[in-house]
Write a protein that holds these residues in place. Structure first.
Motif: not given
Length: 67
Positions: A41-43, A37-39, A51, A45-47, A35
């Motif tokens: 990746l979403e962050l 890791q998914k969060e 990275e 992608k959004k910001y 969960r």
């Protein structure tokens, strides 16, 4: 004393390898880790600047929106 750097190098490599194994195990078997890791990746992608910040060893500059 000449052998000391090899010992330090080997301990660092072992630590990295153990960390990789733990992450592989958690990715397959731990729902909370999955969960998070998914969060993450979403962050990212959004910001995308997250990275850049995490991967860079140098300073970065943010725009007002990125900040």
């Amino acid at each position: 004393m000449e052998g000391q750097p090899d010992i330090i190098w080997n301990e660092q490599c072992l630590g990295i390898r153990v960390g990789e194994q733990v992450c592989m195990y958690l990715k397959k078997h731990d729902m909370e880790y999955q969960r998070l890791q998914k969060e993450i990746l979403e962050l990212i992608k959004k910001y995308p600047v997250i990275e850049t910040f995490m991967e860079s060893a140098q300073s970065i500059s943010l725009t007002a929106d990125e900040h």
